[in-house]
Enzyme design. Structure first.
Site, PDB file in Angstrom:
ATOM      1  N   CYS A   1       0.855  -1.236  -0.231  1.00  0.00           N
ATOM      2  CA  CYS A   1      -0.019  -0.063   0.050  1.00  0.00           C
ATOM      3  C   CYS A   1       1.061   0.984  -0.005  1.00  0.00           C
ATOM      4  CB  CYS A   1      -0.955  -0.073   1.191  1.00  0.00           C
ATOM      5  SG  CYS A   1      -2.397   0.835   0.817  1.00  0.00           S
TER       6      CYS A   1
ATOM      7  N   HIS B   1      -3.800  -4.324   0.301  1.00  0.00           N
ATOM      8  CA  HIS B   1      -3.458  -5.505   0.866  1.00  0.00           C
ATOM      9  C   HIS B   1      -3.297  -6.697   0.949  1.00  0.00           C
ATOM     10  CE1 HIS B   1      -3.279  -1.972   3.241  1.00  0.00           C
ATOM     11  NE2 HIS B   1      -3.725  -1.108   2.823  1.00  0.00           N
TER      12      HIS B   1
ATOM     13  N   GLU C   1      -2.597  -9.137   2.891  1.00  0.00           N
ATOM     14  CA  GLU C   1      -2.960  -9.358   4.966  1.00  0.00           C
ATOM     15  C   GLU C   1      -4.118  -9.821   4.406  1.00  0.00           C
ATOM     16  OE1 GLU C   1      -2.387  -4.471   5.691  1.00  0.00           O
ATOM     17  OE2 GLU C   1      -1.916  -6.240   3.700  1.00  0.00           O
TER      18      GLU C   1
END
Length: 194
Positions: free
Chosen positions: A75, A175, A177
């Site tokens: 990001c 993202h 994750e």
């Protein structure tokens, strides 16, 4: 794997994503630890100006710029890899050419938040085992327009770089994750393939 401690809010969620993959990852701001790591991750949430100030205050800018091991920016971390951000009009790390600008107004709300399709270059090791046009989770108002370092794109009224790569430096605007199995595969690819 060292996650560079940028002081941002998503450090724990990034570490937990590696824990779920049984990949040992440590959060650190120690220069010697960062220099000796086999892989580096540069997370980021917030503004470019605040992030660059934290990196400067922690004496990490030169260490990051001189890194020879593979590094993945997430990001804002990806945006910091370019030369400049119009968010605060701040010079960034200059790990690759390009600059970060506010996503042009096309009538869509900002920030760009949610799942969006990503189209990658064929056979790029970062996207191994991930289907073309898979969805990843985005939260951002600033983006890097496609350039010579773009390895994947997405579209939010205009096309933008979803992933960049130059030498040992890679970045993703989304993202991983928070992107389910596709994000987990991308993190695994970074560790195993780059």
């Amino acid at each position: 794997m060292i996650i560079i401690d940028t002081g941002c809010a998503n450090l724990s969620s990034v570490k937990f994503a590696f824990d779920r993959l049984n990949i040992k990852a440590e959060i650190s701001r120690d220069i010697a630890t960062i220099k000796s790591a086999d892989k580096l991750l540069l997370p980021g949430v917030g503004t470019a100006m605040a992030a660059m100030k934290i990196l400067q205050d922690r004496n990490l800018i030169e260490t990051i710029q001189n890194a020879t091991q593979p590094m993945l920016g997430i990001c804002l971390g990806m945006q910091l890899m370019t030369e400049y951000s119009s968010e605060g009009n701040v010079p960034t790390l200059s790990l690759m050419s390009g600059h970060t600008d506010l996503i042009p107004n096309t009538g869509l709300p900002l920030p760009h938040m949610g799942w969006n399709k990503v189209r990658y270059e064929q056979d790029h090791p970062l996207f191994a085992g991930i289907e073309q046009d898979s969805h990843f989770y985005f939260v951002h108002s600033y983006a890097v327009l496609p350039n010579e370092h773009t390895i994947a794109t997405s579209d939010y009224g205009v096309p933008f770089s979803a992933a960049l790569g130059c030498k040992n430096f890679y970045g993703v605007q989304f993202h991983p994750e928070r992107s389910g199995k596709n994000g987990a595969q991308l993190l695994k690819n970074f560790v195993e393939n780059l």
